[in-house]
Design a protein around this motif. Structure first.
Motif, PDB file in Angstrom:
ATOM      1  N   THR A  14       0.822  -1.206   0.000  1.00  0.00           N
ATOM      2  CA  THR A  14       0.000   0.000   0.000  1.00  0.00           C
ATOM      3  C   THR A  14       0.857   1.257   0.000  1.00  0.00           C
ATOM      4  O   THR A  14       0.605   2.199  -0.761  1.00  0.00           O
ATOM      5  N   ILE A  15       1.872   1.272   0.834  1.00  0.00           N
ATOM      6  CA  ILE A  15       2.746   2.446   0.919  1.00  0.00           C
ATOM      7  C   ILE A  15       3.513   2.639  -0.381  1.00  0.00           C
ATOM      8  O   ILE A  15       3.599   3.757  -0.904  1.00  0.00           O
ATOM      9  N   ILE A  16       4.058   1.562  -0.934  1.00  0.00           N
ATOM     10  CA  ILE A  16       4.797   1.667  -2.197  1.00  0.00           C
ATOM     11  C   ILE A  16       3.873   2.126  -3.321  1.00  0.00           C
ATOM     12  O   ILE A  16       4.239   2.984  -4.137  1.00  0.00           O
ATOM     13  N   GLY A  17       2.665   1.589  -3.359  1.00  0.00           N
ATOM     14  CA  GLY A  17       1.703   2.004  -4.377  1.00  0.00           C
ATOM     15  C   GLY A  17       1.313   3.462  -4.237  1.00  0.00           C
ATOM     16  O   GLY A  17       1.193   4.184  -5.229  1.00  0.00           O
ATOM     17  N   THR A  18       1.115   3.905  -3.012  1.00  0.00           N
ATOM     18  CA  THR A  18       0.744   5.299  -2.773  1.00  0.00           C
ATOM     19  C   THR A  18       1.865   6.247  -3.175  1.00  0.00           C
ATOM     20  O   THR A  18       1.624   7.270  -3.821  1.00  0.00           O
ATOM     21  N   VAL A  19       3.082   5.903  -2.812  1.00  0.00           N
ATOM     22  CA  VAL A  19       4.225   6.738  -3.184  1.00  0.00           C
ATOM     23  C   VAL A  19       4.393   6.756  -4.704  1.00  0.00           C
ATOM     24  O   VAL A  19       4.639   7.811  -5.296  1.00  0.00           O
ATOM     25  N   GLY A  20       4.234   5.608  -5.337  1.00  0.00           N
ATOM     26  CA  GLY A  20       4.341   5.549  -6.794  1.00  0.00           C
ATOM     27  C   GLY A  20       3.272   6.375  -7.484  1.00  0.00           C
ATOM     28  O   GLY A  20       3.552   7.093  -8.446  1.00  0.00           O
ATOM     29  N   LEU A  21       2.054   6.307  -6.991  1.00  0.00           N
ATOM     30  CA  LEU A  21       0.957   7.090  -7.563  1.00  0.00           C
ATOM     31  C   LEU A  21       1.185   8.581  -7.361  1.00  0.00           C
ATOM     32  O   LEU A  21       0.954   9.382  -8.275  1.00  0.00           O
ATOM     33  N   ALA A  22       1.643   8.968  -6.189  1.00  0.00           N
ATOM     34  CA  ALA A  22       1.925  10.377  -5.920  1.00  0.00           C
ATOM     35  C   ALA A  22       3.047  10.890  -6.810  1.00  0.00           C
ATOM     36  O   ALA A  22       2.974  12.008  -7.341  1.00  0.00           O
ATOM     37  N   LEU A  23       4.069  10.084  -7.007  1.00  0.00           N
ATOM     38  CA  LEU A  23       5.179  10.478  -7.873  1.00  0.00           C
ATOM     39  C   LEU A  23       4.727  10.614  -9.320  1.00  0.00           C
ATOM     40  O   LEU A  23       5.073  11.596  -9.996  1.00  0.00           O
ATOM     41  N   ALA A  24       3.942   9.668  -9.803  1.00  0.00           N
ATOM     42  CA  ALA A  24       3.439   9.739 -11.174  1.00  0.00           C
ATOM     43  C   ALA A  24       2.535  10.959 -11.345  1.00  0.00           C
ATOM     44  O   ALA A  24       2.599  11.646 -12.384  1.00  0.00           O
ATOM     45  N   SER A  25       1.724  11.268 -10.355  1.00  0.00           N
ATOM     46  CA  SER A  25       0.859  12.440 -10.418  1.00  0.00           C
ATOM     47  C   SER A  25       1.676  13.722 -10.426  1.00  0.00           C
ATOM     48  O   SER A  25       1.368  14.666 -11.156  1.00  0.00           O
ATOM     49  N   TYR A  26       2.719  13.776  -9.639  1.00  0.00           N
ATOM     50  CA  TYR A  26       3.580  14.954  -9.589  1.00  0.00           C
ATOM     51  C   TYR A  26       4.259  15.182 -10.934  1.00  0.00           C
ATOM     52  O   TYR A  26       4.298  16.311 -11.427  1.00  0.00           O
ATOM     53  N   VAL A  27       4.768  14.115 -11.520  1.00  0.00           N
ATOM     54  CA  VAL A  27       5.430  14.234 -12.829  1.00  0.00           C
ATOM     55  C   VAL A  27       4.431  14.702 -13.885  1.00  0.00           C
ATOM     56  O   VAL A  27       4.736  15.586 -14.694  1.00  0.00           O
ATOM     57  N   ALA A  28       3.226  14.149 -13.873  1.00  0.00           N
ATOM     58  CA  ALA A  28       2.201  14.561 -14.831  1.00  0.00           C
ATOM     59  C   ALA A  28       1.817  16.028 -14.620  1.00  0.00           C
ATOM     60  O   ALA A  28       1.619  16.770 -15.593  1.00  0.00           O
ATOM     61  N   MET A  29       1.738  16.456 -13.375  1.00  0.00           N
ATOM     62  CA  MET A  29       1.403  17.846 -13.073  1.00  0.00           C
ATOM     63  C   MET A  29       2.484  18.781 -13.597  1.00  0.00           C
ATOM     64  O   MET A  29       2.185  19.816 -14.200  1.00  0.00           O
TER      65      MET A  29
END
Length: 42
Positions: A14-29
């Motif tokens: 869960t933590i790895i998935g959340t961090v990965g999703l946040a990172l992907a969202s940041y890059v897209a932003m």
């Protein structure tokens, strides 16, 4: 194996998935912001 091994693994996934999703969202932003700035310049 005890149930705590599964609980720990679930938290880790869960933590790895959340961090990965946040990172992907940041890059897209950042890409979207750069594209918006480029449109303003034109």
């Amino acid at each position: 194996m005890t149930h705590w091994d599964y609980v720990t693994a679930a938290y880790a996934v869960t933590i790895i998935g959340t961090v990965g999703l946040a990172l992907a969202s940041y890059v897209a932003m950042r890409r979207a912001e750069a594209a918006a700035e480029e449109l303003k310049r034109k």
